[in-house]
Scaffold this motif. Sequence first.
Motif, PDB file in Angstrom:
ATOM      1  N   GLU A 286       0.869  -1.120  -0.018  1.00  0.00           N
ATOM      2  CA  GLU A 286      -0.113  -0.049  -0.026  1.00  0.00           C
ATOM      3  C   GLU A 286       0.873   1.261  -0.226  1.00  0.00           C
ATOM      4  O   GLU A 286       0.675   2.072  -0.729  1.00  0.00           O
ATOM      5  CB  GLU A 286      -1.004  -0.132   1.105  1.00  0.00           C
ATOM      6  N   PHE A 287       2.004   1.322   0.870  1.00  0.00           N
ATOM      7  CA  PHE A 287       2.752   2.439   1.006  1.00  0.00           C
ATOM      8  C   PHE A 287       3.567   2.511  -0.333  1.00  0.00           C
ATOM      9  O   PHE A 287       3.510   3.734  -0.784  1.00  0.00           O
ATOM     10  CB  PHE A 287       3.635   2.073   2.102  1.00  0.00           C
TER      11      PHE A 287
ATOM     12  N   VAL B 220      11.611   7.987   0.650  1.00  0.00           N
ATOM     13  CA  VAL B 220      10.633   7.943   1.460  1.00  0.00           C
ATOM     14  C   VAL B 220       9.999   6.404   1.659  1.00  0.00           C
ATOM     15  O   VAL B 220       9.783   5.829   2.715  1.00  0.00           O
ATOM     16  CB  VAL B 220       9.363   8.813   1.297  1.00  0.00           C
ATOM     17  N   ILE B 221      10.031   5.656   0.609  1.00  0.00           N
ATOM     18  CA  ILE B 221       9.663   4.161   0.730  1.00  0.00           C
ATOM     19  C   ILE B 221      10.789   3.666   1.617  1.00  0.00           C
ATOM     20  O   ILE B 221      10.289   2.761   2.134  1.00  0.00           O
ATOM     21  CB  ILE B 221       9.604   3.673  -0.753  1.00  0.00           C
ATOM     22  N   LYS B 222      11.981   3.742   1.364  1.00  0.00           N
ATOM     23  CA  LYS B 222      13.062   3.022   2.022  1.00  0.00           C
ATOM     24  C   LYS B 222      12.953   3.182   3.601  1.00  0.00           C
ATOM     25  O   LYS B 222      13.090   2.490   4.193  1.00  0.00           O
ATOM     26  CB  LYS B 222      14.358   3.496   1.481  1.00  0.00           C
TER      27      LYS B 222
ATOM     28  N   THR C 208      11.940   0.433   6.378  1.00  0.00           N
ATOM     29  CA  THR C 208      12.742   0.075   7.464  1.00  0.00           C
ATOM     30  C   THR C 208      12.155   0.220   8.685  1.00  0.00           C
ATOM     31  O   THR C 208      12.059  -0.659   9.703  1.00  0.00           O
ATOM     32  CB  THR C 208      13.972   1.129   7.389  1.00  0.00           C
ATOM     33  N   GLU C 209      10.986   1.392   8.794  1.00  0.00           N
ATOM     34  CA  GLU C 209      10.403   1.363   9.995  1.00  0.00           C
ATOM     35  C   GLU C 209       9.377   0.220  10.178  1.00  0.00           C
ATOM     36  O   GLU C 209       9.132  -0.260  11.431  1.00  0.00           O
ATOM     37  CB  GLU C 209       9.668   2.758   9.954  1.00  0.00           C
TER      38      GLU C 209
ATOM     39  N   ALA D 111       7.957  -5.085  12.892  1.00  0.00           N
ATOM     40  CA  ALA D 111       7.578  -6.383  12.535  1.00  0.00           C
ATOM     41  C   ALA D 111       8.465  -7.413  13.147  1.00  0.00           C
ATOM     42  O   ALA D 111       8.348  -8.178  14.026  1.00  0.00           O
ATOM     43  CB  ALA D 111       7.295  -6.606  11.203  1.00  0.00           C
ATOM     44  N   PHE D 112       9.744  -6.880  13.038  1.00  0.00           N
ATOM     45  CA  PHE D 112      10.724  -7.941  13.538  1.00  0.00           C
ATOM     46  C   PHE D 112      10.741  -7.789  15.117  1.00  0.00           C
ATOM     47  O   PHE D 112      11.053  -8.822  15.838  1.00  0.00           O
ATOM     48  CB  PHE D 112      12.112  -7.608  13.128  1.00  0.00           C
TER      49      PHE D 112
END
Length: 116
Positions: free
Chosen positions: A66-67, A77-79, A83-84, A89-90
């Motif tokens: 979606e992003f 911005v995507i990167k 990462t965030e 999640a991790f």
Amino acid sequence: MKKFTVLLFVMLASISIKAQEANPNEKLEAESNKWVTEMNQAVTLSETEQKQIYDIDLAKRIKFAEFRKENAGNQPVIKEKVTELNKAAFAQMKKIVGDDRWKMWNEYRKAQKANK
């Protein structure tokens, strides 16, 4: 001949319509399933853990998609967002499997990357 042409057209149209009804997240589900299967082979997960990891990973992948769609062409911005989302999640996955197995999983992933 006209009936055959009309019948052929209707069949092709119905196939096209059916293909559009497919689950749009099917690829993401397959990727999440592959992730859980690989993780289970490396560190052995219970059924509950597998389900929890799958749910977290699938939600993460859906958010990624979606992003990326919303911010197409804006790589920095995507990167940053990827990462965030990965860190969040991790962190959740680490809580589920524990520190020892998480370390084993990271070592396994590093070994897999080195072999490629």
